[in-house]
Every structure is written in C-alpha cells, then in structure tokens.
Design a protein around this motif. Structure first.
Motif, mmCIF file in Angstrom:
data_model
loop_
_atom_site.group_PDB
_atom_site.id
_atom_site.type_symbol
_atom_site.label_atom_id
_atom_site.label_comp_id
_atom_site.label_asym_id
_atom_site.label_seq_id
_atom_site.Cartn_x
_atom_site.Cartn_y
_atom_site.Cartn_z
ATOM 1 N N LEU A 188 0.833 -1.203 0.000
ATOM 2 C CA LEU A 188 0.000 0.000 0.000
ATOM 3 C C LEU A 188 0.867 1.252 0.000
ATOM 4 O O LEU A 188 0.585 2.214 -0.735
ATOM 5 C CB LEU A 188 -0.922 0.000 1.229
ATOM 6 N N LEU A 189 1.921 1.271 0.797
ATOM 7 C CA LEU A 189 2.798 2.440 0.826
ATOM 8 C C LEU A 189 3.407 2.707 -0.546
ATOM 9 O O LEU A 189 3.532 3.858 -0.968
ATOM 10 C CB LEU A 189 3.892 2.247 1.876
ATOM 11 N N THR A 190 3.780 1.662 -1.248
ATOM 12 C CA THR A 190 4.304 1.831 -2.608
ATOM 13 C C THR A 190 3.229 2.358 -3.539
ATOM 14 O O THR A 190 3.481 3.246 -4.368
ATOM 15 C CB THR A 190 4.838 0.491 -3.129
ATOM 16 N N ASN A 191 2.017 1.834 -3.399
ATOM 17 C CA ASN A 191 0.920 2.226 -4.295
ATOM 18 C C ASN A 191 0.426 3.651 -4.081
ATOM 19 O O ASN A 191 -0.364 4.160 -4.881
ATOM 20 C CB ASN A 191 -0.257 1.270 -4.150
ATOM 21 N N LEU A 192 0.888 4.320 -3.025
ATOM 22 C CA LEU A 192 0.497 5.715 -2.832
ATOM 23 C C LEU A 192 1.002 6.593 -3.971
ATOM 24 O O LEU A 192 0.460 7.666 -4.224
ATOM 25 C CB LEU A 192 1.022 6.234 -1.491
ATOM 26 N N GLY A 193 2.023 6.130 -4.670
ATOM 27 C CA GLY A 193 2.540 6.873 -5.819
ATOM 28 C C GLY A 193 1.771 6.659 -7.106
ATOM 29 O O GLY A 193 2.022 7.348 -8.103
ATOM 30 N N ASN A 194 0.821 5.719 -7.108
ATOM 31 C CA ASN A 194 0.056 5.459 -8.334
ATOM 32 C C ASN A 194 -0.652 6.702 -8.840
ATOM 33 O O ASN A 194 -0.696 6.970 -10.043
ATOM 34 C CB ASN A 194 -0.986 4.364 -8.078
ATOM 35 N N ALA A 195 -1.236 7.463 -7.921
ATOM 36 C CA ALA A 195 -1.966 8.672 -8.321
ATOM 37 C C ALA A 195 -1.030 9.687 -8.956
ATOM 38 O O ALA A 195 -1.404 10.369 -9.919
ATOM 39 C CB ALA A 195 -2.681 9.277 -7.112
ATOM 40 N N ILE A 196 0.180 9.791 -8.437
ATOM 41 C CA ILE A 196 1.145 10.745 -8.976
ATOM 42 C C ILE A 196 1.492 10.393 -10.417
ATOM 43 O O ILE A 196 1.471 11.239 -11.317
ATOM 44 C CB ILE A 196 2.416 10.777 -8.107
ATOM 45 N N THR A 265 -12.082 4.710 -17.726
ATOM 46 C CA THR A 265 -13.107 3.919 -17.048
ATOM 47 C C THR A 265 -14.068 4.775 -16.227
ATOM 48 O O THR A 265 -15.154 4.317 -15.874
ATOM 49 C CB THR A 265 -12.455 2.892 -16.117
ATOM 50 N N GLY A 266 -13.662 5.983 -15.887
ATOM 51 C CA GLY A 266 -14.511 6.851 -15.077
ATOM 52 C C GLY A 266 -14.326 6.684 -13.584
ATOM 53 O O GLY A 266 -14.949 7.396 -12.799
ATOM 54 N N SER A 267 -13.481 5.751 -13.172
ATOM 55 C CA SER A 267 -13.208 5.553 -11.745
ATOM 56 C C SER A 267 -11.773 5.070 -11.582
ATOM 57 O O SER A 267 -11.138 4.614 -12.539
ATOM 58 C CB SER A 267 -14.178 4.544 -11.127
ATOM 59 N N ALA A 268 -11.274 5.185 -10.362
ATOM 60 C CA ALA A 268 -9.925 4.720 -10.046
ATOM 61 C C ALA A 268 -9.884 4.338 -8.573
ATOM 62 O O ALA A 268 -10.841 4.542 -7.828
ATOM 63 C CB ALA A 268 -8.890 5.787 -10.372
ATOM 64 N N GLU A 269 -8.743 3.789 -8.147
ATOM 65 C CA GLU A 269 -8.625 3.210 -6.805
ATOM 66 C C GLU A 269 -8.235 4.206 -5.721
ATOM 67 O O GLU A 269 -7.976 3.806 -4.590
ATOM 68 C CB GLU A 269 -7.575 2.102 -6.812
ATOM 69 N N ALA A 270 -8.197 5.493 -6.033
ATOM 70 C CA ALA A 270 -7.613 6.455 -5.103
ATOM 71 C C ALA A 270 -8.241 6.417 -3.721
ATOM 72 O O ALA A 270 -7.552 6.559 -2.705
ATOM 73 C CB ALA A 270 -7.719 7.869 -5.682
ATOM 74 N N ASP A 271 -9.553 6.222 -3.631
ATOM 75 C CA ASP A 271 -10.208 6.200 -2.325
ATOM 76 C C ASP A 271 -9.756 5.023 -1.470
ATOM 77 O O ASP A 271 -9.905 5.052 -0.242
ATOM 78 C CB ASP A 271 -11.732 6.138 -2.486
ATOM 79 N N HIS A 272 -9.203 3.988 -2.097
ATOM 80 C CA HIS A 272 -8.798 2.790 -1.368
ATOM 81 C C HIS A 272 -7.285 2.636 -1.283
ATOM 82 O O HIS A 272 -6.809 1.675 -0.667
ATOM 83 C CB HIS A 272 -9.425 1.556 -2.024
ATOM 84 N N LEU A 273 -6.537 3.564 -1.874
ATOM 85 C CA LEU A 273 -5.083 3.583 -1.737
ATOM 86 C C LEU A 273 -4.711 4.802 -0.904
ATOM 87 O O LEU A 273 -4.564 4.712 0.308
ATOM 88 C CB LEU A 273 -4.418 3.581 -3.117
ATOM 89 N N ASN A 274 -4.612 5.969 -1.526
ATOM 90 C CA ASN A 274 -4.376 7.193 -0.755
ATOM 91 C C ASN A 274 -5.482 7.406 0.275
ATOM 92 O O ASN A 274 -5.232 7.850 1.400
ATOM 93 C CB ASN A 274 -4.291 8.398 -1.688
ATOM 94 N N GLY A 275 -6.719 7.064 -0.091
ATOM 95 C CA GLY A 275 -7.843 7.246 0.823
ATOM 96 C C GLY A 275 -7.772 6.366 2.050
ATOM 97 O O GLY A 275 -8.348 6.715 3.095
ATOM 98 N N GLU A 276 -7.109 5.219 1.963
ATOM 99 C CA GLU A 276 -6.928 4.372 3.144
ATOM 100 C C GLU A 276 -6.063 5.094 4.171
ATOM 101 O O GLU A 276 -6.343 5.045 5.387
ATOM 102 C CB GLU A 276 -6.281 3.040 2.750
ATOM 103 N N ILE A 277 -5.028 5.776 3.693
ATOM 104 C CA ILE A 277 -4.165 6.551 4.587
ATOM 105 C C ILE A 277 -4.940 7.730 5.178
ATOM 106 O O ILE A 277 -4.814 8.047 6.370
ATOM 107 C CB ILE A 277 -2.916 7.029 3.829
#
Length: 336
Positions: A188-196, A265-277
């Motif tokens: 999860l910590l690594t995936n926080l950069g996905n949005a960037i 797609t109109g959606s992404a995982e941000a609420d469950h990656l960065n949003g988890e933090i």
C-alpha cells in the motif's frame, strides 16, 4: 482445483494465463469488449520472452458456470468494484475459498462479510491491460511474486495448495506467510505513488512527491500500530526476480491507476489507496494533506476521463504544498 479469475485484466489475466499455460484448470471472467475478444481469440499474453495465445475458457458471470467443490475464486477487480462483484458471486459460491489478488487492504474485510474462507495476496506483478483480449506482463525472469496467507492471519492446507499450483508455473512465486497483511500494507505504501504517475506521468517531481506521500503513509501506519514489511525486507525477498524488461510491440505505459485513466473507465482506486491513509489518519489524529490532495485530484481526473499525465507537474506540487501549508496552519491554530 479450478481457478475462476473474477476480473481478467492485467493481474487476473497474468495469473490466469500463467496457471493455464502450466496445465491448470482456469476460467477467466470478463465482459464487454474484453470478454468478447477473449472468447473470440483467446488471451494474448505478451512477455519479454514470447507472445502467447492461450485458449482459456471465458465466462461472463456465475450463471454461465456449473460451480464445483474444488473451485477457487480469485478476485482481481479494482477495489471500487469489489462489493458489486462479491454480491454477484456470494449467493451461489458459499463454501468456496476466495483469494483477493488486489491492491489495497480493504478487499479482504469486504469479502469476509460474505465468505468464511478469505485469503490475501500481495501482488508484485507489474502488468498492463489497455487493449481488449491482451495483457502485457513485462517482468522477468518471473512474471510475479505473490505472497499468500489466510485473512486476517494464519495459513492452512488450502492456501498451501494454491501456492503450490502457482509455483508449478516457472514464472510465478507464491511464498506462504501467516502475516500476509503485513506485506499488503507495505505494498500500500508503494501504491500511494500510483496517483502521482497517473496525474503527471514520469516527471522529475515524481520521486520527491512519492517520498512525501509514503512518509505520510508510514507515519499514519505507525500511529495506528499497523505492521508492514520494510523496504529492505521487500527488496531482499524480491531481489532481481521480478524486473521490468522490454516487451516487443508493447511500449511501457504505467501502473494500474495510470491504466484506469488510459482506458477512461470513469473511476480509479484512489479512495482505497491514498484514501486508506486518509481514513486511518482521521481515525488516529494524523494529518494527511499529501494523500488527501492526491486522492481528490485523481478522482476528479478519473470522473472527467482525463488522459494520464495531463496535469502539469508544477500544478500538482503547488496543490500539495498548499494543502500541507493549510494543514500546518490549522494544526498551529488548534494548539493556540
């Protein structure tokens, strides 16, 4: 065992393709253009060493299958689609083991409400799916390393059998661990950069922003008392076994969030990656302006179906800096 891969995109297609290639019974679950391409032409799995055409059976949902006692459900959707997918499968698949082959740490808890036997999988498997019927798995010598364990902790005979089947492929490793969530929180910590990456692409600002997001995330996990594998431990485990290499005819794009924007797609995982933090920060009193800004901006880009890399890097840095400054000001005011 028969493996039913729910969500045959980048991760699901790679795992299902490698299992099928090594002689295991596999069904890919896919709909729309991707499902039609898989039914018409099979799965095209592109790797650094070969392009494989795999006639994997395809279904569009549980009604198209006669479920068996030896079936294993492998959930490989994005987290925002988890509840809907499980609501479709849970009424007809009770008693079957469910493996969450997904980023983030929320899926297993969602699944445990519906299935008694849930297994976490920490997915180290860089791959891409942007074209119907095609999955690109650019790593070698292994396609991926997949830590497995029972959720919330422990191991059992089922997870050992699943791991053995995965390891029967020369291209997958599946270490069994009794603390799989410790590995998933590290991922999860690594995936926080996905949005960037999705917002600005690969820019000289990317590394510094990623480090800021990760440091904030680590502070939150520490405050919450949540254990996670260290970067050194992860590097030692992975070594050079999962290394990105060129794939002929498939230029390297980006990670899973980048691909969501690329496919509009109109959606992404941000609420469950960065949003988890962000969630954990609010629960434990730790400000999270970096990750909250990334979450907000990524969600806006996804809803507007903006192309990946369309936000200027300077704009993202400015937005993050402003949010941090505001948070620090608010914290100072509250102390006064």
């Amino acid at each position: 065992m028969r493996y039913i891969i729910i969500g045959a995109g980048a991760v699901g297609g790679s795992i299902g393709g490698r299992l099928f290639e090594s002689g295991h019974d596999v069904v890919l679950v896919a709909r729309g253009e991707h499902g039609a391409a898989l039914r018409g032409h099979g799965l095209t799995l592109r790797t650094p060493d070969a392009t494989l055409s795999l006639p994997v059976p395809v279904a569009d949902g549980p009604d198209a299958l006669d479920l068996r006692d030896d079936d294993v459900l492998v959930l490989a959707t994005k987290t925002q689609d988890t509840a809907a997918a499980l609501d479709t499968w849970a009424p007809v698949a009770q008693g079957l083991p469910l493996v969450c082959a997904q980023n983030g740490v929320a899926n297993e808890r969602i699944a445990l409400r519906r299935f008694p036997d849930v297994y976490g999988m920490c997915v180290w498997l860089p791959s891409a799916h942007v074209e119907p019927g095609v999955v690109v798995a650019p790593c070698a010598p292994l396609t991926g390393m997949l830590h497995l364990g029972r959720y919330p902790h422990g191991t059992d005979a089922t997870v050992s059998r699943i791991a053995a089947d995965l390891e029967s492929s020369a291209f997958l490793r599946a270490p069994v661990t009794d603390d799989v969530m410790r590995w998933k929180y590290a991922k999860l910590l690594t995936n926080l950069g996905n949005a960037i990456e999705a917002l600005i692409g690969r820019d000289e600002s990317t590394h510094a922003l990623h480090q800021r997001a990760r440091a904030e995330g680590a502070a939150v996990l520490d405050a919450a008392g949540i254990a996670y594998a260290s970067q050194a431990e992860q590097a030692a485990k992975r070594g050079d076994l999962v290394t990105v290499r060129p794939v002929e005819g498939a230029p390297r794009g980006g990670g899973s969030t980048w691909q969501s924007l690329s496919r509009a797609t109109g959606s992404a995982e941000a609420d469950h990656l960065n949003g988890e933090i962000v969630l954990l920060g609010r629960l434990h009193g730790v400000p999270t302006p970096v990750n909250d800004t990334l979450r907000l901006l990524l969600n806006r880009a996804a809803r507007a179906r903006r192309a990946p890399g369309s936000l200027p890097a300077a704009d993202l840095v400015a937005a993050v800096d402003a949010a941090v400054e505001a948070a620090e000001g608010s914290s100072g005011s509250s102390r006064d």
